[in-house]
Design a protein around this motif. Sequence first.
Motif, mmCIF file in Angstrom:
data_model
loop_
_atom_site.group_PDB
_atom_site.id
_atom_site.type_symbol
_atom_site.label_atom_id
_atom_site.label_comp_id
_atom_site.label_asym_id
_atom_site.label_seq_id
_atom_site.Cartn_x
_atom_site.Cartn_y
_atom_site.Cartn_z
ATOM 1 N N ALA A 34 0.742 -1.435 -0.121
ATOM 2 C CA ALA A 34 -0.003 0.052 0.009
ATOM 3 C C ALA A 34 1.025 1.239 -0.119
ATOM 4 O O ALA A 34 0.640 2.171 -0.762
ATOM 5 N N PHE A 35 2.023 1.198 0.901
ATOM 6 C CA PHE A 35 2.708 2.297 0.682
ATOM 7 C C PHE A 35 3.572 2.684 -0.687
ATOM 8 O O PHE A 35 3.454 3.861 -1.222
ATOM 9 N N ARG A 36 3.921 1.636 -1.239
ATOM 10 C CA ARG A 36 4.490 1.813 -2.779
ATOM 11 C C ARG A 36 3.539 2.453 -3.544
ATOM 12 O O ARG A 36 3.753 3.130 -4.277
ATOM 13 N N ARG A 37 2.370 1.917 -3.568
ATOM 14 C CA ARG A 37 1.216 2.552 -4.434
ATOM 15 C C ARG A 37 1.172 3.987 -3.964
ATOM 16 O O ARG A 37 0.631 4.841 -4.765
ATOM 17 N N PHE A 38 0.851 4.303 -2.675
ATOM 18 C CA PHE A 38 0.867 5.783 -2.312
ATOM 19 C C PHE A 38 1.821 6.364 -2.610
ATOM 20 O O PHE A 38 1.568 7.739 -3.193
ATOM 21 N N THR A 39 3.066 6.180 -2.455
ATOM 22 C CA THR A 39 4.301 7.108 -3.086
ATOM 23 C C THR A 39 4.311 7.233 -4.513
ATOM 24 O O THR A 39 4.542 8.152 -4.936
ATOM 25 N N SER A 40 3.837 6.100 -5.138
ATOM 26 C CA SER A 40 3.878 6.184 -6.673
ATOM 27 C C SER A 40 2.912 7.096 -7.013
ATOM 28 O O SER A 40 2.919 8.015 -7.894
ATOM 29 N N TRP A 41 1.449 7.011 -6.501
ATOM 30 C CA TRP A 41 0.434 7.950 -6.812
ATOM 31 C C TRP A 41 0.788 9.550 -6.531
ATOM 32 O O TRP A 41 0.695 10.427 -7.174
ATOM 33 N N ALA A 99 4.153 10.774 -6.154
ATOM 34 C CA ALA A 99 5.085 11.332 -6.747
ATOM 35 C C ALA A 99 4.453 11.951 -8.232
ATOM 36 O O ALA A 99 4.949 12.816 -8.712
ATOM 37 N N ARG A 100 3.538 10.981 -8.674
ATOM 38 C CA ARG A 100 2.694 11.532 -9.928
ATOM 39 C C ARG A 100 2.110 12.686 -9.698
ATOM 40 O O ARG A 100 1.901 13.828 -10.617
ATOM 41 N N LEU A 101 1.421 12.878 -8.545
ATOM 42 C CA LEU A 101 0.573 14.087 -8.320
ATOM 43 C C LEU A 101 1.442 15.524 -8.271
ATOM 44 O O LEU A 101 0.998 16.282 -8.927
ATOM 45 N N LEU A 102 2.732 15.227 -7.937
ATOM 46 C CA LEU A 102 3.533 16.394 -7.584
ATOM 47 C C LEU A 102 3.847 16.727 -9.234
ATOM 48 O O LEU A 102 4.331 17.984 -9.219
ATOM 49 N N ALA A 103 4.052 15.983 -9.998
ATOM 50 C CA ALA A 103 4.505 16.253 -11.367
ATOM 51 C C ALA A 103 3.571 16.842 -12.299
ATOM 52 O O ALA A 103 3.844 17.039 -13.334
ATOM 53 N N LEU A 104 2.091 16.625 -11.889
ATOM 54 C CA LEU A 104 1.115 16.758 -12.876
ATOM 55 C C LEU A 104 1.204 18.509 -13.442
ATOM 56 O O LEU A 104 0.903 18.526 -14.355
ATOM 57 N N PRO A 105 1.567 19.348 -12.699
ATOM 58 C CA PRO A 105 1.488 20.797 -13.099
ATOM 59 C C PRO A 105 2.541 20.852 -14.109
ATOM 60 O O PRO A 105 2.629 21.661 -14.766
ATOM 61 N N LEU A 106 3.375 19.973 -14.251
ATOM 62 C CA LEU A 106 4.629 20.124 -15.015
ATOM 63 C C LEU A 106 4.282 19.449 -16.588
ATOM 64 O O LEU A 106 4.857 20.084 -17.621
ATOM 65 N N THR A 107 3.535 18.656 -16.631
ATOM 66 C CA THR A 107 2.982 17.770 -17.969
ATOM 67 C C THR A 107 1.625 17.256 -17.845
ATOM 68 O O THR A 107 1.361 16.783 -16.850
ATOM 69 N N PRO A 108 0.793 17.340 -19.096
ATOM 70 C CA PRO A 108 -0.297 16.627 -19.070
ATOM 71 C C PRO A 108 -0.332 15.003 -19.060
ATOM 72 O O PRO A 108 -1.236 14.477 -19.201
ATOM 73 N N ALA A 109 1.123 14.556 -19.241
ATOM 74 C CA ALA A 109 1.185 12.993 -19.472
ATOM 75 C C ALA A 109 0.485 12.365 -18.072
ATOM 76 O O ALA A 109 0.570 12.637 -16.978
ATOM 77 N N SER A 110 -0.073 11.228 -18.672
ATOM 78 C CA SER A 110 -0.815 10.642 -17.544
ATOM 79 C C SER A 110 0.175 9.725 -16.541
ATOM 80 O O SER A 110 -0.377 9.331 -15.353
ATOM 81 N N ASP A 111 1.393 9.223 -16.939
ATOM 82 C CA ASP A 111 2.318 8.569 -16.083
ATOM 83 C C ASP A 111 3.730 9.221 -16.303
ATOM 84 O O ASP A 111 4.669 8.701 -16.934
#
Length: 260
Positions: free
Chosen positions: A135-142, A144-156
Amino acid sequence: MAINNSIIVPAYKEKNNIRPLVTRIFAGLGNEFSKDTEVIIVDDNSKDGSVEEVDALVKEGYNVRIVVRTTERGLSSAVIRGFQEAKGERLVCMDADLQHPPESVPDVLNALKDASFALGTRYAPGVEIDKEWGAFRRFTSWFARLLALPLTPASDPMSGFFGLQKKVFESINTNDLDVQGFKIALELLVKAKLPHGIKDVPFSFGLREEGESKLSNKVIVQYLLQLKELYIYKFGVGTLAAVALLLVFVVLFLFQYLVL
């Protein structure tokens, strides 16, 4: 025959994964792509038998070569070196640990027929991340992706499985790229001009088959520092905002450290 496709694989102590990786890549490519595709292993002087493994594969007829770096280290710089060595007009990057399915390489290459950038994504309908991910690995992945979303519209944007047209890579001043970070796809998505956009290539992310995971506290810190620099690059934020963002990153790091 001319090489049109280059598959770049950064590696360190991945000898046990090289044979299954290369053989599965070419099996998946089939007749359509095999004859004009090369695989380039960029190895950070592992001295684990990787060179001999590649030599054996070459003798068996596989179009694979290995570039051994003796003075440089790091995933991002290894990918850049591989792109510079590549002969193909379509470039694909993937990990050596078989978490990126070799059978999905043709999907990335096909996406690059129309798009400037093809992004392997774990966040698409019907895609599953391996159930053994905690669960923690999934959370950190989610997160980390959230923090990057303002930089790019890419899904992943955190994905290490991606491709781009060689002319897109050659249009970038590589001196502007952060080679210390581990998320080279994010770096390219932010700094490259993509006239034909990004195309998603869904894939299921599995667990490492052999060797040790690259995820560590050092990797997380480097990613957070990379994010800070990319925010400044894109938005020109002032020192105060950059420091505030870094504090968020530190909190995330401490949380991860305490949980582990």
